[in-house]
Motif scaffolding. Structure first.
Motif, short mmCIF file in Angstrom:
data_model
loop_
_atom_site.label_atom_id
_atom_site.label_comp_id
_atom_site.label_asym_id
_atom_site.label_seq_id
_atom_site.Cartn_x
_atom_site.Cartn_y
_atom_site.Cartn_z
N MET A 52 0.82 -1.21 0.00
CA MET A 52 0.00 0.00 0.00
C MET A 52 0.85 1.26 0.00
N SER A 56 -2.22 5.30 2.83
CA SER A 56 -3.27 4.28 2.92
C SER A 56 -2.94 3.29 4.03
N TRP A 60 -5.14 2.48 7.36
CA TRP A 60 -5.54 1.12 7.69
C TRP A 60 -5.11 0.75 9.10
#
Length: 98
Positions: A52, A56, A60
């Motif tokens: 990622m 991001s 997360w």
């Protein structure tokens, strides 16, 4: 000095996609990913970090940290979500037929 192979090395592109999808799902515990793919929570985190974008990944991690549904030990004994008996069963990442 011996080099132990990473548990991430044997994964196909399809496996990586599925693990990432399961990682984002709120109700899929890390233990389910470990049962299907043999990756411990730390391995899933490493995979997500690798695959990622940084922002991001940070988003997360913020969502997953301490989330009871991502850890079986933190979940209530009985699930509180509804599962229709019409919903297909999933076993070992393959949708079974009725």
């Amino acid at each position: 000095m011996s080099h132990e192979p990473s548990p991430l090395e044997h994964l196909s592109a399809a496996d990586i996609d599925r693990i990432m999808e399961m990682g984002w799902e709120d109700r899929t515990p890390f233990e389910a990913i470990e049962a299907q793919f043999g990756l411990a929570e730390k391995d899933v985190i490493a995979l997500m970090r690798r695959e990622m974008k940084l922002t991001s990944f940070q988003m997360w991690r913020k969502r997953m940290t301490g989330r009871a549904t991502k850890h079986r030990a933190l979940q209530a004994e009985e699930p509180r979500h509804f599962k229709s008996n019409q919903q297909r069963s999933i076993s070992l990442n393959k949708i079974s037929k009725r």
